[in-house]
Scaffold this active site. Sequence first.
Site, mmCIF file in Angstrom:
data_model
loop_
_atom_site.group_PDB
_atom_site.id
_atom_site.type_symbol
_atom_site.label_atom_id
_atom_site.label_comp_id
_atom_site.label_asym_id
_atom_site.label_seq_id
_atom_site.Cartn_x
_atom_site.Cartn_y
_atom_site.Cartn_z
ATOM 1 N N LYS A 25 5.642 12.352 -0.024
ATOM 2 C CA LYS A 25 4.894 11.384 0.785
ATOM 3 C C LYS A 25 5.332 11.445 2.252
ATOM 4 O O LYS A 25 4.612 10.967 3.129
ATOM 5 C CB LYS A 25 5.092 9.968 0.243
ATOM 6 C CG LYS A 25 4.406 9.697 -1.092
ATOM 7 C CD LYS A 25 4.626 8.256 -1.530
ATOM 8 C CE LYS A 25 3.899 7.929 -2.822
ATOM 9 N NZ LYS A 25 4.508 8.535 -4.009
ATOM 10 N N HIS A 82 1.071 8.195 1.533
ATOM 11 C CA HIS A 82 0.944 7.592 0.203
ATOM 12 C C HIS A 82 -0.539 7.530 -0.149
ATOM 13 O O HIS A 82 -1.280 6.712 0.394
ATOM 14 C CB HIS A 82 1.572 6.207 0.212
ATOM 15 C CG HIS A 82 1.707 5.591 -1.150
ATOM 16 N ND1 HIS A 82 1.207 6.186 -2.285
ATOM 17 C CD2 HIS A 82 2.272 4.416 -1.560
ATOM 18 C CE1 HIS A 82 1.467 5.417 -3.332
ATOM 19 N NE2 HIS A 82 2.113 4.349 -2.910
ATOM 20 N N CYS A 124 -0.909 2.326 -7.596
ATOM 21 C CA CYS A 124 -0.309 3.598 -7.182
ATOM 22 C C CYS A 124 0.284 4.393 -8.334
ATOM 23 O O CYS A 124 0.794 5.496 -8.132
ATOM 24 C CB CYS A 124 0.748 3.343 -6.109
ATOM 25 S SG CYS A 124 0.088 2.452 -4.695
ATOM 26 N N HIS A 145 8.755 8.465 -6.391
ATOM 27 C CA HIS A 145 7.672 7.646 -5.836
ATOM 28 C C HIS A 145 7.877 7.552 -4.326
ATOM 29 O O HIS A 145 6.929 7.707 -3.564
ATOM 30 C CB HIS A 145 7.677 6.269 -6.491
ATOM 31 C CG HIS A 145 6.506 5.430 -6.124
ATOM 32 N ND1 HIS A 145 5.202 5.853 -6.279
ATOM 33 C CD2 HIS A 145 6.423 4.175 -5.611
ATOM 34 C CE1 HIS A 145 4.374 4.907 -5.878
ATOM 35 N NE2 HIS A 145 5.086 3.880 -5.464
ATOM 36 N N PHE A 197 1.524 -1.683 -7.502
ATOM 37 C CA PHE A 197 1.391 -3.129 -7.426
ATOM 38 C C PHE A 197 0.957 -3.662 -8.800
ATOM 39 O O PHE A 197 0.115 -3.076 -9.480
ATOM 40 C CB PHE A 197 0.325 -3.516 -6.395
ATOM 41 C CG PHE A 197 0.767 -3.397 -4.965
ATOM 42 C CD1 PHE A 197 2.049 -3.003 -4.622
ATOM 43 C CD2 PHE A 197 -0.120 -3.694 -3.939
ATOM 44 C CE1 PHE A 197 2.445 -2.895 -3.299
ATOM 45 C CE2 PHE A 197 0.250 -3.592 -2.606
ATOM 46 C CZ PHE A 197 1.539 -3.194 -2.277
#
Length: 412
Positions: free
Chosen positions: A336, A341, A167, A305, A400
């Site tokens: 978002k 997302h 991401c 984020h 991740f």
Amino acid sequence: MDFRPSGRVAVTGLGAVTPLGTGIDVFWPRLLKGECGIDHIKGFDVAEFSTRIGAEVKDFNAEDWLDKKEAKRVDRFIAFAVASATQALQDSGLKITDDNRNDIGVLVGSGIGGLTFLAEQFRKQVEAGPSRVSPFLVPWMIPDMASGMISIVHGLRGPNTCVVTACATGSHSIGDAYHIIKRGDAIAMLAGGAEAPINEIGMSGFCAARAMSTRNDDPLHASRPFDKERDGFIIGEGSGCFVLEDWDYAVGRGARIYAEIVGYGLTGDGNHITQPLTGHDGLRRSMEMALRGHDRTSVDYINAHGTSTPINDREETAAMIAVFGEDKVPAVSSTKSMIGHTLGAAGAIEAVICVLAMRDSVLPPTVNQEFPDPDCPLDYVPNVARKAEVNLAMSNSAGFGGHNASLLLKKV
């Protein structure tokens, strides 16, 4: 082309494919109104899934951006990438010629790549045998084919590469392209991210990880970053792209310049495959790296984020407080909340949003701010856009694997 790099990088073109529409003139007004692109998933039967909602791109026609044959067979993420890159190139007014094409490159990444095409071909292999698998399986599956197809469509022969950092991909792509131009390896780059993960296998994986919201009866209010009632992220799809140019080259050709990239931070957590460090220390260091040489009190806006997951939002808030001080964190929003997302596309789309916020002197909202969370005590521009001068904006991404990225953009 013989040129001497200026060391400065201009943003001259923007493009986007989002759940709120294709093109900045379509999605940006809707975003400022607080409209939400999240709905029940229509692309396949989701009856057996724990999460049945998502932020799908609607009314997108790949044939608007690719020839008919390619449009029918490429994976959706590639079509998104070509669309946003073509928009950005058109927006920039940069003409590709035999004199400059060798010095203009592409760096458009994807966190996952052609997952839909891969799943379709795997099904064919299981049901009908290997002879029925498409010879295009590998080309349309690999994440770097977004950059590859953009370069083919537009005849670009400069640096051509790809970032895959989950991401954080979109932000890393823009940041790495910024460095390519700064060091003189290109006069211009198309940079961004693209993702199309809303399919059976993608949804199955995220559902199994219990990472997504299960607020299936209320999709418009399911993504609620920094709100106490948040219960997971909403998967989205789309693409965002910049045209970046060496400053002197852009000025020399009379380009309209939106903004200048003035900082880029990238760090690793070295902690866990999905969990950020406590206090989101990796993101803290990323922001501090991007801010080198800048007065942090001059930052006017942060596009966070802000995934709407319980841990990420709390830890990202802690990181911003650590960098700026609790009473000095600038206005923050997570878009978002409206477009979901978009994984590897998120950082690119959100950087586009930062540039538009500077252009129009407005802060996009974080919708679904209803229940204050004591662990998230900042100004998240709740529910309604706000007029404000934005001269310096930051965009944060995390992925991740412990990947962190921060971009710092300055209005010109």
